[in-house]
Design an enzyme around this catalytic site. Structure first.
Site, PDB file in Angstrom:
ATOM      1  N   HIS A 122      -2.768  -0.941   6.821  1.00  0.00           N
ATOM      2  CA  HIS A 122      -3.255  -2.130   6.080  1.00  0.00           C
ATOM      3  C   HIS A 122      -4.767  -2.297   6.248  1.00  0.00           C
ATOM      4  CE1 HIS A 122       0.825  -3.862   5.391  1.00  0.00           C
ATOM      5  NE2 HIS A 122       1.101  -3.502   6.625  1.00  0.00           N
ATOM      6  N   GLY A 165       7.055  -4.206   9.964  1.00  0.00           N
ATOM      7  CA  GLY A 165       7.451  -5.483  10.551  1.00  0.00           C
ATOM      8  C   GLY A 165       6.479  -5.784  11.668  1.00  0.00           C
ATOM      9  N   GLU A 170      -4.182   0.044   2.227  1.00  0.00           N
ATOM     10  CA  GLU A 170      -2.887  -0.032   1.545  1.00  0.00           C
ATOM     11  C   GLU A 170      -2.890   0.924   0.349  1.00  0.00           C
ATOM     12  OE1 GLU A 170      -2.179  -4.196   0.775  1.00  0.00           O
ATOM     13  OE2 GLU A 170      -1.772  -4.586   2.889  1.00  0.00           O
ATOM     14  N   SER A 205       3.472   1.096   7.980  1.00  0.00           N
ATOM     15  CA  SER A 205       2.953  -0.058   8.720  1.00  0.00           C
ATOM     16  C   SER A 205       3.313   0.082  10.209  1.00  0.00           C
ATOM     17  CB  SER A 205       3.484  -1.339   8.083  1.00  0.00           C
ATOM     18  OG  SER A 205       2.783  -2.470   8.543  1.00  0.00           O
ATOM     19  N   ALA A 206       4.115  -0.798  10.790  1.00  0.00           N
ATOM     20  CA  ALA A 206       4.497  -0.647  12.195  1.00  0.00           C
ATOM     21  C   ALA A 206       5.112   0.728  12.468  1.00  0.00           C
ATOM     22  CB  ALA A 206       5.474  -1.751  12.595  1.00  0.00           C
TER      23      ALA A 206
END
Lengths: 249, 249
Positions: free
Chosen positions: B162, B93, B197, B125-126
């Site tokens: 990413h 997020g 990714e 991710s986050a």
């Protein structure tokens, strides 16, 4: 009467460094009843090149003729340099580095005070972000930690420079629209002006105008509307800022 | 013995939500001598969808069978929930929102303490950024201001999730490599692991392994080297972290 020229980017399309900005900057500096003759450059968003190099690139690219362009980093007394400047040009680079360095030099307050008194302010990219209430809608990576996200609050909306719609095929990072929508979800009273490369917003007191040959966008929690190229958009003053004490930061 | 599975992204290529992560997460949860039976999900990086919706999406997508998946946001006592968890899954997020919310809940210290005691940590991710020393190499927009950029410091290097090379034609924002080079210019002693990714880094105590079918990159101020897909990369422990007091944050 605040005077600001906030440019999305140094480059637009295939043209060279600052080429598209040159007529806008010259016109802005000459527009006042007393044309500007001395400009102070703030290179502090620059990271990958030295400040001397950055100054030289900008001097060459803008080619301002009889208008002198000195740099803040060459001054022994940065606050006096701001106090005596007729106009500021704040170059792009990294917004977090720019904001941290200006806080470290204790210059945020005096810059704000001088622009509110009428000193002309020109900024592109990170230099445009700096003029908003906070740095929250920068595209830059947080490579250093500034003491605060509060910035100059010289326009009553956030700026998103280098605005571009959509995302790269096959990549799953957020699109710019998704990022700004998330910003608005957590900051629902604030407006964001999204400036595609090659556009600029000019403020002359209570008058706002979109410059360049492309449309820009006004994003709010309620929706998005177009700001048409070459049109005045005085309703941008409608949002009366963030309610910040005018003497801060 | 710290155990971490740090995934670049929830999606990779054309496959569905979390599909590529499923075998990696299941294997990681089952690998220990005592397989994990209860997992706590942290949805606090989520902005555009509610936490209930986020939990349901992850539950459905991961399909963990007999392993129960509860969410931190459903707990009346978040600290106890962390203390009694066997494993954490921190979803992606916005990194700034995630870090601010965990500081606001005073949970950063207890999460760090528990992972150092052996609680398994999974993040994408986050959630991968959160495991590094700071949030400085996130790709996310700073939509809220956290009280500090310091994060969990559970691996002795920064993560860039990413990761993607190059930039869009005709656009003049910085490329990812330029952003990370600028980070390293101002933080020269730190290493950055750039995860495209579809790649993940797994830590089992002093052992590191790159998972997925693509190479990743180790960026330092001195240069860049490849981390090969499917290879151990125990030299990543070589950088002995940031020297932070192990009891903070």
């Amino acid at each position: 009467m605040s005077r600001l020229l906030l440019l999305s980017s140094a480059m637009a399309g295939d043209s060279g460094y600052l080429v598209w900005t040159r007529p806008l900057i010259r016109d802005f500096l000459n527009a006042h009843s007393t044309p500007v003759t001395r400009v102070l450059f703030i290179p502090h968003a620059g990271v990958s090149k030295g400040f001397d190099t950055y100054l030289n690139h900008v001097r060459t690219a803008l080619d301002l003729g009889d208008v002198t362009l000195e740099s803040l980093h060459d001054s022994d007394d940065p606050e006096s340099a701001i106090r005596s400047a007729e106009a500021l040009i704040v170059g792009g680079g990294n917004t977090f580095a720019l904001v941290k360095r200006l806080y470290d030099l204790s210059l945020m307050g005096v810059i704000r005070e001088r622009v509110l008194e009428g000193m002309a302010y020109i900024g592109w990219s990170a230099g445009a972000n700096l003029a908003g209430p906070t740095l929250c809608t920068t595209n830059d990576m947080p490579i250093v930690e500034p003491p605060s996200f509060q910035t100059l609050d010289l326009v009553p909306f956030q700026i998103n420079p280098h605005f571009i719609a959509g995302k790269s095929a096959g990549h799953h990072g957020e699109s710019r629209e998704e990022r700004l929508t998330e910003y608005l979800a957590l900051n629902s009273g604030i407006q964001v002006v999204a400036l595609p490369e090659g556009t600029a917003l000019r403020r002359e007191g209570e008058h706002f105008e979109l410059l360049g040959n492309r449309d820009a966008w006004l994003l709010t929690h309620q929706g998005t509307r177009t700001i048409q190229a070459g049109q005045t958009c005085d309703d941008l003053r409608g949002s009366e800022g963030t309610g910040r004490d005018p003497k801060t930061p």
